[in-house]
Design a protein around this motif. Sequence first.
Motif, PDB file in Angstrom:
ATOM      1  N   TYR A  70       0.847  -1.185   0.000  1.00 35.68           N
ATOM      2  CA  TYR A  70       0.000   0.000   0.000  1.00 35.68           C
ATOM      3  C   TYR A  70       0.889   1.245   0.000  1.00 35.68           C
ATOM      4  N   PHE A  71       0.467   2.269  -0.733  1.00 42.04           N
ATOM      5  CA  PHE A  71       1.194   3.530  -0.754  1.00 42.04           C
ATOM      6  C   PHE A  71       1.107   4.219   0.609  1.00 42.04           C
ATOM      7  N   GLU A  72       2.160   4.939   0.979  1.00 44.20           N
ATOM      8  CA  GLU A  72       2.086   5.895   2.080  1.00 44.20           C
ATOM      9  C   GLU A  72       1.643   7.237   1.510  1.00 44.20           C
ATOM     10  N   VAL A  73       0.972   8.027   2.342  1.00 46.03           N
ATOM     11  CA  VAL A  73       0.313   9.229   1.826  1.00 46.03           C
ATOM     12  C   VAL A  73       0.627  10.459   2.676  1.00 46.03           C
ATOM     13  N   ASN A  74       0.485  11.613   2.041  1.00 44.33           N
ATOM     14  CA  ASN A  74       0.640  12.896   2.729  1.00 44.33           C
ATOM     15  C   ASN A  74      -0.715  13.304   3.300  1.00 44.33           C
ATOM     16  N   GLN A  75      -1.000  12.749   4.475  1.00 40.97           N
ATOM     17  CA  GLN A  75      -2.217  13.047   5.213  1.00 40.97           C
ATOM     18  C   GLN A  75      -1.871  13.194   6.690  1.00 40.97           C
ATOM     19  N   ARG A  76      -2.783  13.841   7.404  1.00 40.56           N
ATOM     20  CA  ARG A  76      -2.670  13.902   8.863  1.00 40.56           C
ATOM     21  C   ARG A  76      -4.042  13.593   9.450  1.00 40.56           C
ATOM     22  N   ASN A  77      -4.105  12.439  10.123  1.00 35.84           N
ATOM     23  CA  ASN A  77      -5.345  12.023  10.790  1.00 35.84           C
ATOM     24  C   ASN A  77      -6.546  12.002   9.853  1.00 35.84           C
ATOM     25  N   GLY A  78      -6.321  11.533   8.625  1.00 38.90           N
ATOM     26  CA  GLY A  78      -7.421  11.391   7.689  1.00 38.90           C
ATOM     27  C   GLY A  78      -7.724  12.615   6.850  1.00 38.90           C
ATOM     28  N   TRP A  79      -6.965  13.690   7.013  1.00 36.04           N
ATOM     29  CA  TRP A  79      -7.124  14.902   6.211  1.00 36.04           C
ATOM     30  C   TRP A  79      -5.944  15.021   5.240  1.00 36.04           C
ATOM     31  N   ARG A  80      -6.196  15.610   4.063  1.00 36.59           N
ATOM     32  CA  ARG A  80      -5.088  15.915   3.149  1.00 36.59           C
ATOM     33  C   ARG A  80      -4.128  16.874   3.835  1.00 36.59           C
ATOM     34  N   TRP A  81      -2.838  16.633   3.627  1.00 36.57           N
ATOM     35  CA  TRP A  81      -1.802  17.507   4.151  1.00 36.57           C
ATOM     36  C   TRP A  81      -1.095  18.152   2.966  1.00 36.57           C
ATOM     37  N   ASN A  82      -1.505  19.383   2.627  1.00 34.39           N
ATOM     38  CA  ASN A  82      -0.903  20.061   1.485  1.00 34.39           C
ATOM     39  C   ASN A  82       0.237  20.970   1.948  1.00 34.39           C
ATOM     40  N   ALA A  97      -6.806   7.970  -0.862  1.00 31.34           N
ATOM     41  CA  ALA A  97      -6.061   8.582  -1.960  1.00 31.34           C
ATOM     42  C   ALA A  97      -6.620   8.011  -3.256  1.00 31.34           C
ATOM     43  N   PRO A  98      -6.417   8.677  -4.396  1.00 27.40           N
ATOM     44  CA  PRO A  98      -6.938   8.152  -5.658  1.00 27.40           C
ATOM     45  C   PRO A  98      -6.501   6.722  -5.949  1.00 27.40           C
ATOM     46  N   SER A  99      -5.277   6.364  -5.523  1.00 26.10           N
ATOM     47  CA  SER A  99      -4.789   4.997  -5.687  1.00 26.10           C
ATOM     48  C   SER A  99      -4.282   4.510  -4.347  1.00 26.10           C
ATOM     49  N   TYR A 108       2.485   0.476 -10.863  1.00 26.37           N
ATOM     50  CA  TYR A 108       1.046   0.240 -10.811  1.00 26.37           C
ATOM     51  C   TYR A 108       0.391   1.126  -9.758  1.00 26.37           C
ATOM     52  N   HIS A 109      -0.764   1.663 -10.121  1.00 28.27           N
ATOM     53  CA  HIS A 109      -1.688   2.293  -9.188  1.00 28.27           C
ATOM     54  C   HIS A 109      -2.972   1.472  -9.258  1.00 28.27           C
ATOM     55  N   VAL A 110      -3.276   0.749  -8.196  1.00 32.21           N
ATOM     56  CA  VAL A 110      -4.406  -0.178  -8.221  1.00 32.21           C
ATOM     57  C   VAL A 110      -5.508   0.360  -7.320  1.00 32.21           C
ATOM     58  N   GLN A 111      -6.741   0.335  -7.846  1.00 34.12           N
ATOM     59  CA  GLN A 111      -7.879   0.951  -7.172  1.00 34.12           C
ATOM     60  C   GLN A 111      -9.055  -0.025  -7.114  1.00 34.12           C
ATOM     61  N   PRO A 112      -9.814  -0.043  -6.022  1.00 38.10           N
ATOM     62  CA  PRO A 112     -10.978  -0.938  -5.907  1.00 38.10           C
ATOM     63  C   PRO A 112     -12.225  -0.308  -6.521  1.00 38.10           C
ATOM     64  N   TYR A 141     -21.190  -2.294 -11.825  1.00 40.08           N
ATOM     65  CA  TYR A 141     -20.817  -3.674 -11.480  1.00 40.08           C
ATOM     66  C   TYR A 141     -19.511  -3.630 -10.691  1.00 40.08           C
ATOM     67  N   PRO A 142     -19.231  -4.622  -9.850  1.00 39.10           N
ATOM     68  CA  PRO A 142     -17.992  -4.613  -9.071  1.00 39.10           C
ATOM     69  C   PRO A 142     -16.779  -4.786  -9.979  1.00 39.10           C
ATOM     70  N   ALA A 143     -15.765  -3.959  -9.762  1.00 36.22           N
ATOM     71  CA  ALA A 143     -14.580  -4.016 -10.608  1.00 36.22           C
ATOM     72  C   ALA A 143     -13.416  -3.317  -9.927  1.00 36.22           C
ATOM     73  N   ILE A 144     -12.216  -3.611 -10.408  1.00 37.82           N
ATOM     74  CA  ILE A 144     -11.017  -2.902  -9.981  1.00 37.82           C
ATOM     75  C   ILE A 144     -10.331  -2.335 -11.214  1.00 37.82           C
ATOM     76  N   THR A 145      -9.471  -1.348 -10.977  1.00 43.14           N
ATOM     77  CA  THR A 145      -8.644  -0.771 -12.042  1.00 43.14           C
ATOM     78  C   THR A 145      -7.185  -0.955 -11.671  1.00 43.14           C
ATOM     79  N   ALA A 146      -6.427  -1.517 -12.581  1.00 40.35           N
ATOM     80  CA  ALA A 146      -4.977  -1.660 -12.402  1.00 40.35           C
ATOM     81  C   ALA A 146      -4.302  -0.789 -13.454  1.00 40.35           C
ATOM     82  N   SER A 147      -3.954   0.426 -13.063  1.00 42.00           N
ATOM     83  CA  SER A 147      -3.298   1.359 -13.979  1.00 42.00           C
ATOM     84  C   SER A 147      -1.798   1.128 -13.935  1.00 42.00           C
ATOM     85  N   VAL A 148      -1.171   1.097 -15.088  1.00 43.25           N
ATOM     86  CA  VAL A 148       0.270   0.896 -15.154  1.00 43.25           C
ATOM     87  C   VAL A 148       0.888   1.997 -16.003  1.00 43.25           C
TER      88      VAL A 148
END
Length: 550
Positions: free
Chosen positions: A195-207, A353-355, A374-378, A391-398
């Motif tokens: 899983y990617f690590e993200v720039n967030q703080r306690n569930g909020w975007r950290w810009n 996050a988007p991915s 890869y950026h994989v999304q549910p 319909y249920p699907a995933i996206t595997a962007s490469v």
Amino acid sequence: MAEQEFDYIVVGAGTAGCLLANRLSADPANRVLLIEAGGRDNYHWVHIPVGYLYCINNPRTDWCFRTEPDRGLNGRSLIYPRGKTLGGCSSINGMIYMRGQSRDYDHWAAVTGDDAWRWENCLPDFIKHENHYRLDAAGDGDDEHRRFHGHGGEWRVEKQRLKWQVLDDFAEAAVQAGIPRTRDFNRGCNEGVDYFEVNQRNGWRWNTAKAFLRNGQSRSNLTVWHSTHVQRLGIESGENGEPRCVGVRVVRAGKDIMVKASREVILSAGAIGSPQLLQLSGIGPEALLAEHDIPLVKALPGVGENLQDHLQIRSVYRVKKGKTLNTMVSTLLGKGLIGLEYVFRRTGPMSMAPSQLGAFTRSSPDYEHPNIEYHVQPLSLEAFGQPLHDYPAITASVCNLNPTSRGSVRIKNRDAGQAPAIAPNYLSTEEDRKVAADSLRVTRRIAEQPAFAKYEPEEVKPGVQYQSDEELARLAGDIGTTIFHPVGTTKMGRDDDPMAVVDSRLRVRGVAGLRVVDAGVMPTITSGNTNSPTLMIAEKAAGWILADRA
């Protein structure tokens, strides 16, 4: 408004500009002006992670650029998001913390002739502003992690606040396909799946506006102007007749004014905005400037050239027996439960996050290093901004991490308010088309593994009927889209490189008092997401600028 003067003017309050303004104004002797054409970052969707859906292609927060029709994309034009608010692209991006690979920086050192860009010399600049969650607790984090990460800096890095079983199983399938697991993408080799690590703080975007401006704005020597559009650079004749940048002309509150800089003007308007402003000011390719009757200040043919970006190729798999976001949001009850989870726990899909899942590997054994990401999304949808599939699907962007295609950014006229022509020239080389075809085959190999078999995956895009290199490259053009990583349009290089716009210390060649500090200076794109490398560039540049003053 009377003419005003500062020591430093930073143009663009985005990823690089916010850090620069903080670092330069830390010395009370420096009078610093930070200029942002966009507004405040007070739109609520900026701060809720899933809000990128409402910020991209929204004129309140995005410049809403579009690319020129692209032959490699079979004539399609893409939206080309760029942040138009305090925090810039860090306010609308995917929040993924990714440095790239050590070889990226060693290559920069080689092409510039400056060892300051080697990986081991960039690592301290990454660490200086980092605040990594694994080091929060006293004694937590092994020594190896402390070697590569920092704590106490402004730039918060956290793990994601959600898990998806379908992504866990895709990760296991990737392992079965030969991709190792990793616990850290950011130690110089990002090969692996996690899983990617993200720039967030306690569930909020950290810009970067939160990270670097909130405290700095109380400084009496830092002035921040938002909703202020820079029209031109102010250029005068300096020592020995060499042009010198002495300030910027802006439109603020409906008035046209000149603002002076006694020491430096620093362009941090990004890989699109900075070359546009240079060209409008007479710095760039002679033929282009002559075409638009712009007086030549300095002929630099590389301004606006060398555009590089990561093109993501979105494979969609319909699945059975698995929970994906498509099915969760298909009812009002499902949407309500998602909202309540975020309100009370700051977890779940609204914290996404988007991915979520990432993987780095090779498109073929011919490569000595991971060359695809890869950026994989549910979830799945036809195109960004459209509804999720029913319909249920995933996206595997490469994406190809090291594309050999090169594009351009060129002004269309003398109007600073007119978007430039953005021509990425995706898939314009045989190597890029081959990597595209091979990477789709890697995606298929992962989806065929036993760990993913229980979902009975059905390839919706591009479709199993397409098998040859030619077919897959053409389909990549049909379904590929930008992953929003433009770089390279004001690249750094040696003095004998005619296409280099800035030197290794990011000073514009032949124009005193002017630097570019943003993703445009990268001679080649990093092997991963580009936001954090841009922060590192700004950190390094801030040290040089302060040292020059001393």
